[in-house]
Design an enzyme around this catalytic site. Structure first.
Site, mmCIF file in Angstrom:
data_model
loop_
_atom_site.group_PDB
_atom_site.id
_atom_site.type_symbol
_atom_site.label_atom_id
_atom_site.label_comp_id
_atom_site.label_asym_id
_atom_site.label_seq_id
_atom_site.Cartn_x
_atom_site.Cartn_y
_atom_site.Cartn_z
ATOM 1 N N HIS A 91 -3.374 -8.319 -48.056
ATOM 2 C CA HIS A 91 -4.583 -8.080 -48.848
ATOM 3 C C HIS A 91 -5.283 -6.758 -48.543
ATOM 4 C CE1 HIS A 91 -6.389 -9.809 -45.169
ATOM 5 N NE2 HIS A 91 -7.446 -9.104 -45.484
HETATM 6 C C1 UD1 Z 1 -12.604 -8.943 -47.232
HETATM 7 C C2 UD1 Z 1 -12.922 -8.035 -46.049
HETATM 8 C C3 UD1 Z 1 -11.688 -7.856 -45.207
HETATM 9 C C4 UD1 Z 1 -11.130 -9.201 -44.771
HETATM 10 C C5 UD1 Z 1 -10.930 -10.096 -45.977
HETATM 11 C C6 UD1 Z 1 -10.548 -11.473 -45.526
HETATM 12 C C7 UD1 Z 1 -14.604 -6.286 -46.411
HETATM 13 C C8 UD1 Z 1 -14.821 -4.838 -46.649
HETATM 14 N N1 UD1 Z 1 -13.335 -6.707 -46.529
HETATM 15 O O1 UD1 Z 1 -11.606 -8.295 -48.024
HETATM 16 O O2 UD1 Z 1 -12.009 -7.121 -44.037
HETATM 17 O O3 UD1 Z 1 -9.914 -8.979 -44.121
HETATM 18 O O4 UD1 Z 1 -12.148 -10.183 -46.735
HETATM 19 O O5 UD1 Z 1 -9.922 -12.196 -46.529
HETATM 20 O O6 UD1 Z 1 -15.539 -6.992 -46.147
HETATM 21 N N2 UD1 Z 1 -12.052 -12.411 -54.853
HETATM 22 C C9 UD1 Z 1 -11.953 -13.546 -55.607
HETATM 23 N N3 UD1 Z 1 -12.451 -14.702 -55.066
HETATM 24 C C10 UD1 Z 1 -13.065 -14.769 -53.869
HETATM 25 C C11 UD1 Z 1 -13.162 -13.595 -53.120
HETATM 26 C C12 UD1 Z 1 -12.646 -12.419 -53.615
HETATM 27 O O7 UD1 Z 1 -11.423 -13.547 -56.702
HETATM 28 O O8 UD1 Z 1 -13.504 -15.867 -53.459
HETATM 29 C C13 UD1 Z 1 -11.454 -11.159 -55.388
HETATM 30 C C14 UD1 Z 1 -12.437 -10.316 -56.196
HETATM 31 O O9 UD1 Z 1 -11.754 -9.700 -57.241
HETATM 32 C C15 UD1 Z 1 -12.848 -9.236 -55.199
HETATM 33 C C16 UD1 Z 1 -11.579 -9.062 -54.371
HETATM 34 O O10 UD1 Z 1 -11.000 -10.360 -54.302
HETATM 35 O O11 UD1 Z 1 -13.255 -8.061 -55.817
HETATM 36 C C17 UD1 Z 1 -11.836 -8.547 -52.971
HETATM 37 O O12 UD1 Z 1 -12.826 -9.347 -52.275
HETATM 38 P P1 UD1 Z 1 -13.728 -8.656 -51.122
HETATM 39 O O13 UD1 Z 1 -14.515 -9.695 -50.436
HETATM 40 O O14 UD1 Z 1 -14.452 -7.480 -51.675
HETATM 41 O O15 UD1 Z 1 -12.651 -8.037 -50.160
HETATM 42 P P2 UD1 Z 1 -11.379 -8.704 -49.522
HETATM 43 O O16 UD1 Z 1 -10.184 -7.952 -49.969
HETATM 44 O O17 UD1 Z 1 -11.414 -10.167 -49.708
HETATM 45 N N1 UDP Z 2 -5.770 -18.157 -43.654
HETATM 46 C C1 UDP Z 2 -5.846 -19.399 -44.278
HETATM 47 N N2 UDP Z 2 -5.232 -19.552 -45.495
HETATM 48 C C2 UDP Z 2 -4.529 -18.547 -46.103
HETATM 49 C C3 UDP Z 2 -4.453 -17.297 -45.443
HETATM 50 C C4 UDP Z 2 -5.097 -17.131 -44.216
HETATM 51 O O1 UDP Z 2 -6.432 -20.340 -43.747
HETATM 52 O O2 UDP Z 2 -3.978 -18.746 -47.193
HETATM 53 C C5 UDP Z 2 -6.463 -17.993 -42.352
HETATM 54 C C6 UDP Z 2 -5.620 -17.400 -41.255
HETATM 55 O O3 UDP Z 2 -4.870 -18.380 -40.547
HETATM 56 C C7 UDP Z 2 -6.671 -16.780 -40.357
HETATM 57 C C8 UDP Z 2 -7.684 -16.256 -41.368
HETATM 58 O O4 UDP Z 2 -7.478 -17.012 -42.548
HETATM 59 O O5 UDP Z 2 -7.283 -17.775 -39.548
HETATM 60 C C9 UDP Z 2 -7.461 -14.803 -41.598
HETATM 61 O O6 UDP Z 2 -8.137 -14.385 -42.725
HETATM 62 P P1 UDP Z 2 -7.729 -13.089 -43.543
HETATM 63 O O7 UDP Z 2 -6.312 -12.744 -43.336
HETATM 64 O O8 UDP Z 2 -8.201 -13.324 -44.938
HETATM 65 O O9 UDP Z 2 -8.710 -11.994 -42.929
HETATM 66 P P2 UDP Z 2 -8.588 -10.945 -41.732
HETATM 67 O O10 UDP Z 2 -8.298 -11.683 -40.495
HETATM 68 O O11 UDP Z 2 -7.555 -9.948 -42.123
HETATM 69 O O12 UDP Z 2 -9.939 -10.293 -41.728
#
Ligand code: UD1
Ligand code: UDP
Length: 366
Positions: free
Chosen positions: A206
């Protein structure tokens, strides 16, 4: 009156890191605790499923910010949370990790003179292109309590001029959750439900550097297609990645591959069951680099750098950079070996949240 503490969650990994801290502080019965959910993540399987599975209480305060550009999302959280802080007047705010909710709530609290405790402090990728690096450095600068997960975090913080008294090496609260719920992972029947027999590679991706650029994404998907010829793949797909794949018209191509199970993001228990039983994990997640290290499952990380070097020095992690075409070969080589050269980092022992609450207990009551 009991001191009031806010615990801030918002994105998926926050719930996993916050749950043991909430529980441990709650057991002391000395604090009024409030769970603040910014709503950065809002899909059921990116947020509320974690509250249920990790046995957290429903959030007391929901900011419901949703998605947006960085400035928009961070600014919205800052402005909404500032109003909450002025009204609710907590004595401390605890923030987790490195997401936009972490820095936004820290900034709001710092401007009002409210002490901040940062859980997972001091991690550094030294890569300023990552939004998370900006969030980490700034949050640490604003915090009074810096709770670290691994020894090198202290050196990183000291090099930035942070005074040593603020730094507390407590271990990893994400691993507290893992240890607490491990028996549930073992009982999950997700593999039967997904009709999985034998070895598989588990994939999560992601990071914007991998999925936001159409050319990179195309190369990456091509490599995953090639990997599936070596080992069946399970790919629970982050909503960011799903949207990018759909707009690059690559989603259906993956969906048609019978050796790749392309599925929605999974709840914690089922995902952890898949992770602990995987033959190999391919990821760009921060937390998964740590969890695979704990499980001793080989992990290939599709990133140029990591803020979690201990997962390489002690653990099972290997960085592969952005050379996507190397992925199938790397996976093939790695799964040939027995992965027995790893050790669980110090203080990743299930008691990190207990250490945090002991320190905060002393701060408020000593
Ligand atoms: C965010 C964090 C990242 C973390 C990740 C965990 C920041 C800058 N990034 O990235 O560090 O690793 O979360 O998963 O804070 N969206 C949905 N449904 C949701 C959430 C998101 O559809 O419930 C989609 C939306 O299109 C959104 C995109 O995902 O624009 C990105 O979501 P966002 O929270 O901005 O960043 P992540 O890539 O999730
Ligand atoms: N995770 C989960 N379901 C998924 C993918 C990840 O429960 O489908 C859990 C994973 O085991 C870990 C956490 O989410 O505990 C990590 O989140 P993510 O990779 O979104 O964020 P990051 O750690 O990169 O910020």
């Amino acid at each position: 009156m009991k001191p009031k503490i806010h615990l801030v969650v918002g994105a998926r990994p926050n719930f996993i890191k916050a749950s043991p801290v909430y529980r441990s502080l709650n057991q002391l019965n000395k604090f009024e605790l409030k769970l603040v959910n910014t709503g950065q993540h809002y899909d059921q399987n990116m947020s509320s499923i974690f509250i249920q599975e990790l046995r957290m209480k429903e959030p007391d305060i929901n900011l419901e910010v949703g998605s947006g550009l960085h400035g928009e999302q961070t600014g919205k959280i800052l402005s909404l949370y500032e109003k909450v802080l002025i009204k609710d007047k907590p004595n401390m705010v605890i923030v987790f990790g490195d997401v936009n909710s972490t820095i936004a709530c820290s900034l709001a609290a710092a401007k009002l003179g409210i002490p901040i405790a940062h859980v997972e402090s001091g991690l550094r990728s030294f890569d300023w292109k990552m939004p998370e690096e900006i969030n980490r450095v700034l949050t640490d600068r604003l915090s009074t309590f810096l709770f670290t997960t691994s020894p090198e975090a202290k050196d990183n913080l000291i090099n930035e001029g942070i005074s040593i008294e603020k730094i507390h090496f407590v271990g990893n609260t994400m691993i507290d959750s893992l240890i607490e719920f491990q028996d549930k992972f073992e009982k999950s029947n997700v593999r039967e439900n997904l009709d999985i027999q034998g070895d598989y590679a588990l994939i999560t991706l992601h990071r914007p550097s991998n999925v936001d650029n159409g050319n990179n994404l195309k190369k990456l998907i091509n490599s995953i297609q090639n990997t599936s010829k070596i080992i069946p793949c399970i790919f629970p797909i982050h909503p960011r990645t799903k949207k990018k794949l759909q707009s690059a018209k690559l989603y259906n191509e993956l969906l048609n591959n019978k050796r790749i199970k392309l599925i929605d993001p999974m709840g914690y228990i089922d995902f952890m069951c898949l992770q602990m039983n995987a033959r190999i994990v391919l990821t760009d997640s921060g937390g998964i680099q740590e969890e695979t290290t704990f499980f001793g499952v080989p992990c290939i990380t599709v990133r140029e750098n990591t803020e979690r070097p201990i997962t390489i020095s002690n653990g099972t992690n290997k960085l592969i950079g952005a050379e996507y075409d190397k992925i199938p070969e790397e996976i093939e080589d790695t799964i040939k070996d027995k992965c027995d050269k790893y050790s669980i980092p110090t203080l990743w022992d299930g008691n990190s949240a207990g250490r945090i609450s002991k320190i905060l207990d002393l701060y408020f009551f000593d």
